[in-house]
Write a protein that holds these residues in place. Structure first.
Motif, PDB file in Angstrom:
ATOM      1  N   LEU A   8      10.017  11.792 -30.621  1.00 10.54           N
ATOM      2  CA  LEU A   8       9.753  10.551 -29.902  1.00 10.54           C
ATOM      3  C   LEU A   8       8.374  10.604 -29.282  1.00 10.54           C
ATOM      4  O   LEU A   8       7.929  11.654 -28.804  1.00 10.54           O
ATOM      5  N   PRO A   9       7.669   9.499 -29.284  1.00 17.67           N
ATOM      6  CA  PRO A   9       6.346   9.490 -28.665  1.00 17.67           C
ATOM      7  C   PRO A   9       6.448   9.696 -27.168  1.00 17.67           C
ATOM      8  O   PRO A   9       7.383   9.227 -26.519  1.00 17.67           O
ATOM      9  N   ALA A  10       5.480  10.431 -26.677  1.00 16.94           N
ATOM     10  CA  ALA A  10       5.468  10.705 -25.240  1.00 16.94           C
ATOM     11  C   ALA A  10       5.188   9.421 -24.466  1.00 16.94           C
ATOM     12  O   ALA A  10       4.336   8.617 -24.853  1.00 16.94           O
ATOM     13  N   VAL A  11       5.937   9.230 -23.416  1.00 19.44           N
ATOM     14  CA  VAL A  11       5.762   8.053 -22.568  1.00 19.44           C
ATOM     15  C   VAL A  11       4.767   8.386 -21.463  1.00 19.44           C
ATOM     16  O   VAL A  11       4.963   9.328 -20.691  1.00 19.44           O
ATOM     17  N   ARG A  12       3.704   7.626 -21.427  1.00 17.74           N
ATOM     18  CA  ARG A  12       2.678   7.852 -20.409  1.00 17.74           C
ATOM     19  C   ARG A  12       3.024   7.058 -19.161  1.00 17.74           C
ATOM     20  O   ARG A  12       3.241   5.851 -19.218  1.00 17.74           O
ATOM     21  N   ARG A  13       3.067   7.756 -18.092  1.00 20.22           N
ATOM     22  CA  ARG A  13       3.368   7.120 -16.811  1.00 20.22           C
ATOM     23  C   ARG A  13       2.219   7.354 -15.852  1.00 20.22           C
ATOM     24  O   ARG A  13       1.836   8.494 -15.606  1.00 20.22           O
ATOM     25  N   GLY A  14       1.716   6.273 -15.346  1.00 19.07           N
ATOM     26  CA  GLY A  14       0.654   6.397 -14.367  1.00 19.07           C
ATOM     27  C   GLY A  14       1.203   6.770 -13.010  1.00 19.07           C
ATOM     28  O   GLY A  14       2.414   6.838 -12.803  1.00 19.07           O
ATOM     29  N   PRO A  15       0.327   7.027 -12.076  1.00 16.49           N
ATOM     30  CA  PRO A  15       0.791   7.366 -10.729  1.00 16.49           C
ATOM     31  C   PRO A  15       1.562   6.221 -10.101  1.00 16.49           C
ATOM     32  O   PRO A  15       1.179   5.050 -10.227  1.00 16.49           O
ATOM     33  N   ALA A  16       2.669   6.540  -9.479  1.00 17.49           N
ATOM     34  CA  ALA A  16       3.519   5.511  -8.876  1.00 17.49           C
ATOM     35  C   ALA A  16       2.819   4.904  -7.662  1.00 17.49           C
ATOM     36  O   ALA A  16       2.150   5.602  -6.896  1.00 17.49           O
ATOM     37  N   TRP A  17       2.990   3.605  -7.508  1.00 16.51           N
ATOM     38  CA  TRP A  17       2.417   2.910  -6.361  1.00 16.51           C
ATOM     39  C   TRP A  17       3.200   3.302  -5.115  1.00 16.51           C
ATOM     40  O   TRP A  17       4.419   3.158  -5.081  1.00 16.51           O
ATOM     41  N   PRO A  18       2.534   3.811  -4.086  1.00 16.92           N
ATOM     42  CA  PRO A  18       3.274   4.278  -2.905  1.00 16.92           C
ATOM     43  C   PRO A  18       3.923   3.128  -2.161  1.00 16.92           C
ATOM     44  O   PRO A  18       3.437   1.990  -2.177  1.00 16.92           O
ATOM     45  N   ALA A  19       5.028   3.435  -1.493  1.00 17.14           N
ATOM     46  CA  ALA A  19       5.761   2.398  -0.760  1.00 17.14           C
ATOM     47  C   ALA A  19       4.925   1.817   0.374  1.00 17.14           C
ATOM     48  O   ALA A  19       5.151   0.680   0.788  1.00 17.14           O
ATOM     49  N   TRP A  20       3.984   2.607   0.888  1.00 10.49           N
ATOM     50  CA  TRP A  20       3.141   2.123   1.987  1.00 10.49           C
ATOM     51  C   TRP A  20       1.852   1.483   1.477  1.00 10.49           C
ATOM     52  O   TRP A  20       0.978   1.117   2.276  1.00 10.49           O
ATOM     53  N   GLY A  21       1.714   1.340   0.153  1.00 10.86           N
ATOM     54  CA  GLY A  21       0.466   0.834  -0.407  1.00 10.86           C
ATOM     55  C   GLY A  21       0.135  -0.584   0.003  1.00 10.86           C
ATOM     56  O   GLY A  21      -1.018  -0.906   0.320  1.00 10.86           O
ATOM     57  N   TRP A  22       1.162  -1.470   0.029  1.00  5.88           N
ATOM     58  CA  TRP A  22       0.899  -2.868   0.379  1.00  5.88           C
ATOM     59  C   TRP A  22       0.466  -3.009   1.836  1.00  5.88           C
ATOM     60  O   TRP A  22      -0.424  -3.812   2.155  1.00  5.88           O
ATOM     61  N   SER A  23       1.091  -2.240   2.717  1.00  5.42           N
ATOM     62  CA  SER A  23       0.681  -2.320   4.122  1.00  5.42           C
ATOM     63  C   SER A  23      -0.727  -1.767   4.310  1.00  5.42           C
ATOM     64  O   SER A  23      -1.479  -2.247   5.168  1.00  5.42           O
ATOM     65  N   LEU A  24      -1.110  -0.766   3.503  1.00  3.82           N
ATOM     66  CA  LEU A  24      -2.486  -0.263   3.567  1.00  3.82           C
ATOM     67  C   LEU A  24      -3.474  -1.334   3.127  1.00  3.82           C
ATOM     68  O   LEU A  24      -4.537  -1.509   3.750  1.00  3.82           O
ATOM     69  N   LEU A  25      -3.131  -2.060   2.057  1.00  2.00           N
ATOM     70  CA  LEU A  25      -3.985  -3.173   1.645  1.00  2.00           C
ATOM     71  C   LEU A  25      -4.082  -4.223   2.753  1.00  2.00           C
ATOM     72  O   LEU A  25      -5.143  -4.824   2.963  1.00  2.00           O
ATOM     73  N   GLY A  26      -2.969  -4.451   3.455  1.00  3.20           N
ATOM     74  CA  GLY A  26      -3.000  -5.381   4.573  1.00  3.20           C
ATOM     75  C   GLY A  26      -3.930  -4.912   5.680  1.00  3.20           C
ATOM     76  O   GLY A  26      -4.655  -5.722   6.282  1.00  3.20           O
ATOM     77  N   VAL A  27      -3.916  -3.613   5.957  1.00  2.75           N
ATOM     78  CA  VAL A  27      -4.819  -3.052   6.972  1.00  2.75           C
ATOM     79  C   VAL A  27      -6.271  -3.313   6.585  1.00  2.75           C
ATOM     80  O   VAL A  27      -7.081  -3.781   7.405  1.00  2.75           O
TER      81      VAL A  27
END
Length: 356
Positions: A8-27
């Protein structure tokens, strides 16, 4: 060649978006707006936010542990505990020193937390009602302490909470270290893992042999103790007051939710306490700058919390909407009790067997 032997082809997974990422963007977004509308150094708004946010972060860390326990677990007494602890800390510290005064503030918070825990576990009162009742008791105690209060906080403690190291408030560095300790406790200790497990499923935690009652006691006592500590620190940073912690109840819940912690429980995000607190402090500064009233700011905070809860529920699949639940109930009506028993009983019965 079988399907099992086909690579099976390897599934490429990028870094997961952190749960606090949206609040950091808000900051970052609110910070940019403040810089655009306010003259002066661009670092000044963040420096001011770092002086105020640590107190909110401490309360939010305790509130986060309570919310992580699952639906219905919210400590609404933290605001009144802060106000009471400010008088306790100053009163004891005047004779025994600032360290003992802070310890007394924490102790008063633990006493309030013990009342909530007793109501929740012994009297089986819902957590929100239990902590609300505790809040009423604490408010009465605060009024009595305010009538007898004399003097202010110790000068040494006041110097500590306003001190800076390399331009960064010392209190922010201390609270950042405490945040790391909370994160390590949640990920590396049995108690921390148990808190998360209980929030994910109480029944599964009980079947696994986890001490659900002990975990509940720990979360509520830590929340109340941290609120007591914040009361002692705020008494030195500002001054004791009967309304000193009035805004911290709503703000702590909002910070926890916006910081990425699931309101449905089971996923605490300690880093989100910082991004959420900085977002709210900067947002309050911006709204004050443009002339918004406190009431209007609270309305906006409430709307933001509701939006975050709705978005998080849709993204994670937790907490389906009432409309969806109503549609499901209309499509799948519950069978009658007699029919349900007949369907689940594997032994066929005729009318004579049922009536003897």
């Amino acid at each position: 060649m079988t399907s099992a032997s086909i690579p099976l082809p390897a599934v490429r997974r990028g870094p997961a978006w952190p749960a606090w990422g949206w609040s950091l963007l808000g900051v970052l977004a609110v910070w940019a707006v403040i810089i655009a509308v306010r003259p002066g150094s661009p670092l000044d708004p963040m420096a001011q936010a770092l002086s105020l946010a640590p107190f909110l972060v401490l309360v939010a860390l305790g509130q986060m542990l309570v919310i992580t326990l699952g639906p219905g677990n919210i400590d609404v007494s933290v605001g009144t505990v802060i106000s009471m602890a400010s008088y306790v800390s100053v009163g004891v510290g005047a004779t025994a020193g600032p360290v003992i005064g802070l310890a007394a503030g924490v102790g008063s918070g633990l006493a309030a937390g013990a009342v909530s825990v007793a109501a929740i576990l012994l009297l089986r009162v819902p957590p929100i009602i239990a902590t609300l009742a505790t809040s009423l008791i604490v408010t009465s105690a605060t009024l009595l302490l305010a009538d007898a209060a004399r003097g202010g906080a110790d000068a040494g403690l006041r110097a500590f909470v306003t001190a800076k190291a390399f331009g960064i408030p010392v209190i922010a560095l201390v609270v950042a270290a405490m945040t790391v300790i909370v994160w390590l406790a949640l990920t590396r200790t049995r108690v921390g893992v148990a808190v998360i497990a209980v929030g994910q499923s109480v029944r599964a935690a009980e079947r696994a042999g986890l001490p659900v009652a002990g975990v509940t006691v720990t979360a509520y006592l830590v929340s109340a103790g941290l609120a007591g500590l914040v009361g002692g620190l705020l008494a030195a940073f500002i001054s004791p007051s009967t309304v000193l912690g009035s805004s911290y109840m709503l703000d702590s819940i909002a910070v926890v939710v916006i910081g990425g912690t699931l309101i449905s429980g089971g996923r605490p995000v300690p880093a989100g306490a910082w991004t959420g607190a900085l977002f709210f402090v900067l947002l309050s500064g911006l709204l004050n700058l443009v002339g918004w009233s406190v009431g209007a700011q609270n309305v906006l905070k409430g709307v933001l919390v509701v939006l975050v809860v709705v978005i998080a529920s849709a993204a994670t699949g937790t907490g389906p909407s009432s409309l969806r639940r109503l549609r499901a109930s209309l499509q799948r009506p519950a069978p009658a009790p007699s029919a349900r028993r007949a369907d689940t009983d594997p032994t066929p019965k005729n009318k004579e067997n049922i009536h003897g």
